[in-house]
Design an enzyme around this catalytic site. Structure first.
Site, PDB file in Angstrom:
ATOM      1  N   GLY A  95      -9.137  -4.772   4.750  1.00  0.00           N
ATOM      2  CA  GLY A  95      -8.903  -4.951   3.190  1.00  0.00           C
ATOM      3  C   GLY A  95      -7.695  -6.066   3.236  1.00  0.00           C
ATOM      4  O   GLY A  95      -7.044  -5.855   2.212  1.00  0.00           O
ATOM      5  N   TYR A 124     -10.672   9.420  -6.863  1.00  0.00           N
ATOM      6  CA  TYR A 124      -9.790   8.830  -6.252  1.00  0.00           C
ATOM      7  C   TYR A 124      -8.851   9.907  -5.727  1.00  0.00           C
ATOM      8  O   TYR A 124      -8.417   9.858  -4.339  1.00  0.00           O
ATOM      9  CB  TYR A 124      -9.110   7.852  -7.234  1.00  0.00           C
ATOM     10  CG  TYR A 124      -8.047   6.937  -6.518  1.00  0.00           C
ATOM     11  CD1 TYR A 124      -8.185   5.919  -5.701  1.00  0.00           C
ATOM     12  CD2 TYR A 124      -6.620   7.075  -6.823  1.00  0.00           C
ATOM     13  CE1 TYR A 124      -7.417   5.194  -5.024  1.00  0.00           C
ATOM     14  CE2 TYR A 124      -5.379   6.665  -6.179  1.00  0.00           C
ATOM     15  CZ  TYR A 124      -6.032   5.432  -5.286  1.00  0.00           C
ATOM     16  OH  TYR A 124      -5.000   4.600  -4.788  1.00  0.00           O
ATOM     17  N   GLY A 151      -7.057  -7.980  -0.358  1.00  0.00           N
ATOM     18  CA  GLY A 151      -6.799  -7.124  -1.499  1.00  0.00           C
ATOM     19  C   GLY A 151      -5.516  -7.188  -1.850  1.00  0.00           C
ATOM     20  O   GLY A 151      -4.575  -7.935  -1.382  1.00  0.00           O
ATOM     21  N   GLN A 152      -5.201  -6.275  -2.722  1.00  0.00           N
ATOM     22  CA  GLN A 152      -3.912  -6.075  -3.509  1.00  0.00           C
ATOM     23  C   GLN A 152      -2.600  -5.945  -2.613  1.00  0.00           C
ATOM     24  O   GLN A 152      -1.698  -6.911  -2.674  1.00  0.00           O
ATOM     25  CB  GLN A 152      -3.737  -5.095  -4.584  1.00  0.00           C
ATOM     26  CG  GLN A 152      -2.458  -5.367  -5.438  1.00  0.00           C
ATOM     27  CD  GLN A 152      -2.197  -3.782  -6.028  1.00  0.00           C
ATOM     28  OE1 GLN A 152      -2.858  -2.825  -5.886  1.00  0.00           O
ATOM     29  NE2 GLN A 152      -1.225  -3.816  -7.065  1.00  0.00           N
ATOM     30  N   LYS A 160      -7.984  10.632  -1.598  1.00  0.00           N
ATOM     31  CA  LYS A 160      -6.538  10.609  -1.227  1.00  0.00           C
ATOM     32  C   LYS A 160      -6.110  11.943  -0.443  1.00  0.00           C
ATOM     33  O   LYS A 160      -5.464  11.955   0.418  1.00  0.00           O
ATOM     34  CB  LYS A 160      -5.616  10.272  -2.116  1.00  0.00           C
ATOM     35  CG  LYS A 160      -5.994   8.764  -2.767  1.00  0.00           C
ATOM     36  CD  LYS A 160      -5.625   7.784  -1.544  1.00  0.00           C
ATOM     37  CE  LYS A 160      -6.209   6.357  -1.777  1.00  0.00           C
ATOM     38  NZ  LYS A 160      -6.020   5.420  -0.411  1.00  0.00           N
ATOM     39  N   ILE A 175     -14.517  -7.910   3.793  1.00  0.00           N
ATOM     40  CA  ILE A 175     -15.782  -7.773   3.514  1.00  0.00           C
ATOM     41  C   ILE A 175     -16.555  -8.996   3.233  1.00  0.00           C
ATOM     42  O   ILE A 175     -15.665  -9.751   2.156  1.00  0.00           O
ATOM     43  CB  ILE A 175     -16.093  -6.460   2.678  1.00  0.00           C
ATOM     44  CG1 ILE A 175     -15.542  -6.574   1.212  1.00  0.00           C
ATOM     45  CG2 ILE A 175     -15.933  -5.234   3.504  1.00  0.00           C
ATOM     46  CD1 ILE A 175     -15.875  -5.557   0.353  1.00  0.00           C
TER      47      ILE A 175
HETATM   48  N1  SER Z   1      -2.565   2.204  -8.364  1.00  0.00           N
HETATM   49  C1  SER Z   1      -3.509   2.947  -8.078  1.00  0.00           C
HETATM   50  C2  SER Z   1      -4.383   3.302  -9.283  1.00  0.00           C
HETATM   51  O1  SER Z   1      -3.946   3.119 -10.291  1.00  0.00           O
HETATM   52  C3  SER Z   1      -2.793   4.459  -7.781  1.00  0.00           C
HETATM   53  O2  SER Z   1      -2.579   4.592  -6.494  1.00  0.00           O
HETATM   54  O3  SER Z   1      -5.508   3.561  -9.002  1.00  0.00           O
END
Ligand code: SER
Length: 317
Positions: free
Chosen positions: A8, A143, A11-12, A147, A35
């Site tokens: 990744g 999400y 990514g950010q 996690k 990717i």
């Molecule tokens: N920054 C993420 C989100 O807002 C949280 O870990 O999904």
């Protein structure tokens, strides 16, 4: 940590972490995993090797780890919270099937693995103020489910197989380099772009909704420091609360308005993001990270706002 794979890497977090590791770890080889469709460009491409590294392809990961003799994997592949609500099965596939692929390679090749957790690993029944390190984690977003499972599976591989898994629970991350894609905390980045470009900001999160936030340099420091921490001091592993600031849209907009008085903001609440935000901590207690590996952030709200505005003015104007 010497030969490192960042999955990744465009990514950010990855785009900045890869460059920091290349700069700061002497003699390291840092492979930028990406990717197709998210290829590295510019300095990220030029400053070191890059490879297609899709977490859903275990054999592909194993090949890269063997070829570069990788000893540490930063697994930053994830769909953020709002996108994961739209694509729950894809989030599960990337976050869970991807994780077990990585952990299996790490078990065979004795690699250390960092897979970040998040404020998203908490839920409505978690104490919201001063959220402790060890507390109730019953998130209701996909999400969050992935996690919590990431934390558990990473610990499982440590206790069962001795795989050196460690991580932090990141707050919302604020950066002027790479935009986040589809998180609940994205508003805290987007408001800066509106302010600097002189556009009205439409805020999807309600006034009074507090969440932990962190400036990217501190997040990167946490990601590097935890992997270099003395393992004999670690009571916890997956994953440490880390905190530096907590605010709601009114506080961040007021802090920006002190520097850019013309900022205009109106609210148009996104019910999906708002429900997620309401279920997350207002502010986490990070005393375990401070005690076990000397975590200490450098940026408070004012220092972050000053730096963000200065950098975005250079980038956008
Ligand atoms: N920054 C993420 C989100 O807002 C949280 O870990 O999904």
């Amino acid at each position: 940590m010497k030969n490192i794979l960042v999955i990744g890497s465009t990514g950010q977090i990855g785009s900045e972490l890869t460059m920091k590791l290349r700069r700061e770890i002497p003699g390291s080889t840092v492979v930028a995993g990406y990717i197709p469709g998210a290829e590295p460009k510019g300095e990220l491409l030029k400053s070191g090797p890059s490879e297609v590294a899709d977490v859903r392809d275990g054999q592909g990961l194993a090949d890269i780890v063997a070829r570069y003799d990788i000893d540490t994997v930063y697994n930053l592949a994830a769909l953020l919270s709002a996108v994961a609500e739209r694509k729950p099965l894809m989030a599960w596939d990337i976050q869970m099937n991807g994780l077990i692929n990585i952990l299996e390679v790490a078990r065979e090749r004795r690699c250390a693995v960092f897979t970040p957790s998040s404020i998203g690993s908490f839920g409505p029944s978690t104490p919201h103020k001063g959220t402790p390190q060890d507390t109730i984690q019953r998130p209701r977003s996909m999400y969050g489910v992935t996690k919590v499972a990431t934390e558990l599976l990473s610990d499982y591989y440590f206790f069962k197989y001795g795989v050196d898994t460690r991580a932090v629970r990141f707050p919302g991350l604020i950066s002027h380099v790479t935009l986040p894609g589809g998180g609940t905390t994205d508003y805290a980045v987007e408001i800066f772009y509106s302010a600097v470009c002189g556009e009205e900001f439409v805020c999807p999160i309600a006034a009074g909704t507090f969440m932990d936030m962190m400036y990217m340099p501190d997040a990167l420091k946490a990601a590097v420091d935890i992997m270099q921490a003395d393992p004999s001091r670690l009571v916890h592993r997956n994953a440490f609360n880390v905190a530096s600031m907590s605010f709601d849209p009114e506080i961040i907009s007021a802090a920006i308005r002190k520097r850019i008085p013309s900022l205009k903001m109106r609210y148009e609440i996104d019910p999906v993001r708002q429900a997620i935000a309401d279920s997350w901590p207002d502010s986490m207690d990070d005393s375990c990270a401070r005690a076990e590996w000397d975590w200490k952030p450098s940026y408070d709200l004012d220092a972050m706002v000053d730096d963000m505005i200065a950098n975005l003015r250079r980038k956008l104007l």
